[in-house]
Design a protein around this motif. Structure first.
Motif, short mmCIF file in Angstrom:
data_model
loop_
_atom_site.label_atom_id
_atom_site.label_comp_id
_atom_site.label_asym_id
_atom_site.label_seq_id
_atom_site.Cartn_x
_atom_site.Cartn_y
_atom_site.Cartn_z
N LEU A 154 12.28 -5.51 9.46
CA LEU A 154 11.96 -4.99 8.12
C LEU A 154 12.07 -6.07 7.07
O LEU A 154 11.30 -6.13 6.12
N SER A 155 13.06 -6.97 7.25
CA SER A 155 13.21 -8.02 6.25
C SER A 155 12.02 -8.97 6.31
O SER A 155 11.68 -9.61 5.32
N GLU A 156 11.37 -9.02 7.47
CA GLU A 156 10.19 -9.91 7.56
C GLU A 156 8.95 -9.24 6.99
O GLU A 156 8.10 -9.89 6.41
N SER A 157 8.82 -7.91 7.21
CA SER A 157 7.67 -7.21 6.61
C SER A 157 8.22 -6.00 5.88
O SER A 157 8.24 -4.89 6.39
N PRO A 158 8.68 -6.22 4.63
CA PRO A 158 9.42 -5.16 3.93
C PRO A 158 8.60 -3.93 3.56
O PRO A 158 9.15 -2.94 3.12
N ASP A 159 7.27 -3.98 3.72
CA ASP A 159 6.50 -2.82 3.28
C ASP A 159 6.13 -1.88 4.41
O ASP A 159 5.38 -0.94 4.19
N SER A 160 6.61 -2.17 5.60
CA SER A 160 6.15 -1.34 6.72
C SER A 160 6.79 0.04 6.70
O SER A 160 7.98 0.19 6.88
N GLU A 161 5.96 1.07 6.49
CA GLU A 161 6.46 2.45 6.50
C GLU A 161 6.93 2.83 7.90
O GLU A 161 7.91 3.53 8.07
N GLU A 162 6.19 2.30 8.89
CA GLU A 162 6.51 2.65 10.27
C GLU A 162 7.92 2.18 10.61
O GLU A 162 8.72 2.89 11.21
N LEU A 163 8.24 0.93 10.17
CA LEU A 163 9.58 0.42 10.46
C LEU A 163 10.64 1.23 9.73
O LEU A 163 11.70 1.52 10.28
N LYS A 164 10.32 1.62 8.48
CA LYS A 164 11.31 2.39 7.73
C LYS A 164 11.58 3.72 8.42
O LYS A 164 12.72 4.17 8.52
N ASP A 165 10.50 4.37 8.93
CA ASP A 165 10.70 5.64 9.64
C ASP A 165 11.55 5.45 10.87
O ASP A 165 12.44 6.23 11.17
#
Lengths: 236, 155
Positions: free
Chosen positions: A122-133
């Motif tokens: 997430l720190s590498e791609s902070p906008d990923s909704e999928e990762l946040k879920d």
């Protein structure tokens, strides 16, 4: 003025007023208890969306009901009274059968591990909704482990698939929904009694202490009853 | 009895009616506490099925009812019909009805709106499935199947 003794109040008109009010309430109200089985419908599928990926046969508990109100579960006829036990068996697979889902053990170590990897991603791609879920899901698992300890869980794609015919009676449909829910609730109640001393039905959604416990139990035994898109089964 | 003359007629003691209103008030309070104001007159006969895994509907103000069953008035036939609020309706009316119901509520409450399906137990699933499809299209996803609390295997 000489006291005449206690005067009797004429209570006849009070009775009339009371009768009127009583008849009003009798006529305008019902003793209808508003209780029922709560469900969440899946959002409508847009017609151009591709089919969801096929789920492994062992991870799907197939329940079919035909227009004669007969049950066909996993390819075998079953009586409605056995359905609850069947659902419990699907969720727990006590015999390790290859026809039922393989449960995965969730330990604190694996959860921490996964969370760390996801947080790094997430720190590498902070906008990923999928990762946040995904992080949310794993954080729920962490809460579950903290309250309950290590547990075995169903694979993420495992579900109970319910399909009924257009001629099935509503009563049978409710019975099936009820028995499936009953199986899941029994598992939840047993776990809750074991870990918290209170059955799951005794936990309250308005109590802040109970909310994480409710989440934890739902994480271990999620209610995954999916109704297939309707079609005509005929008298199968 | 013949030796002692009756010393004048004895008046029969009057039944005191002072406690009668008390009894009536008690009955009245019982009904006030136990019953619920009836919303709409059901135009269809509904005999609800039994179930054990039930939950109470939380906020009655956020619940809308769909009644499905054979009409009470035999002029309309015996096939199950759907009643929205206080009149019969077709499947195509559901979408507009949901939109209207949504308009009535505040923004914050909209996601919590529940649609309660009160369906007669003898109804075939065809019409219920169609209603559920319409609700999905209208994005009214929280539904409740109205039942009586009781054992499922009793019948």
């Amino acid at each position: 003025m000489a006291r005449r003794g206690l005067q009797e109040i004429n209570a006849g008109s009070m009775a009339d007023i009371a009768f009127l009010l009583l008849i009003f309430f009798l006529v305008t109200t019902t003793m209808d208890q508003d209780i029922g089985i709560l469900r969440q419908l899946p959002p409508p599928i847009p017609p151009d969306m591709e089919k969801p990926p096929e789920v492994k046969q062992r991870n799907v508990y197939e329940v079919l009901v035909n227009s004669n109100d007969q049950l066909l579960v996993e390819g075998r006829p079953m009586d409605i009274r056995e359905l609850k036990a069947g659902a419990i068996e699907f969720y727990t697979n006590p015999s390790g059968s290859p026809d039922l889902p393989q449960l995965t053990r969730v330990t604190r170590a694996t959860v921490q591990d996964n969370l760390n990897k996801l947080r790094q991603a997430l720190s590498e791609s902070p906008d990923s909704e999928e990762l946040k879920d995904k992080i949310d899901t794993w954080e729920d698992k962490l809460i579950a482990i903290e309250l309950i300890g290590d547990y075995s869980e169903l694979p993420g794609s495992a579900l109970i698939s319910l399909q009924n015919d257009r001629g099935t009676s509503y009563e049978m449909y409710i019975k099936v929904q009820n028995e499936l829910s009953a199986g899941i609730n029994e598992l939840r109640n047993t776990l809750s009694e074991e870990k918290f001393g209170v059955p799951y039905s005794g936990l309250s959604t308005s109590d802040d202490n109970d909310k994480p416990k409710i989440k934890a139990i739902r994480a271990v035994y999620p209610q995954r009853i999916s109704e297939a898109e309707p079609k005509d089964l005929g008298g199968s | 009895m013949s030796k002692f003359g009756r010393k004048g007629k004895k008046k029969n003691p009057e039944i005191s009616t002072a406690s009668l209103p008390d009894i009536i008030f008690m009955l009245l309070f019982f009904f006030m506490v136990v019953t619920v104001m009836r919303e709409d007159d059901p135009k269809v006969k509904i005999s609800k099925p039994n179930a054990t895994e039930t939950e109470k509907l939380e906020k009655k103000s956020l619940v809308d009812y769909i009644n499905v069953g054979p009409p009470t008035d035999p002029r309309f036939g015996t096939e199950p019909m759907m009643q929205l609020d206080d009149s019969f309706a077709e499947l195509s009316d559901i979408n507009q009805w949901i939109v209207d119901n949504r308009e009535r509520r505040d923004e914050a409450e909209k996601p919590a709106i529940t649609t309660s399906l009160k369906v007669d137990k003898e109804t075939r699933m065809g019409i219920v499935t169609d209603i559920k499809q319409e609700l999905r299209e209208a994005n009214a996803l929280k539904i409740n199947y109205s039942v009586n609390k009781g054992s499922v295997t009793d019948n």
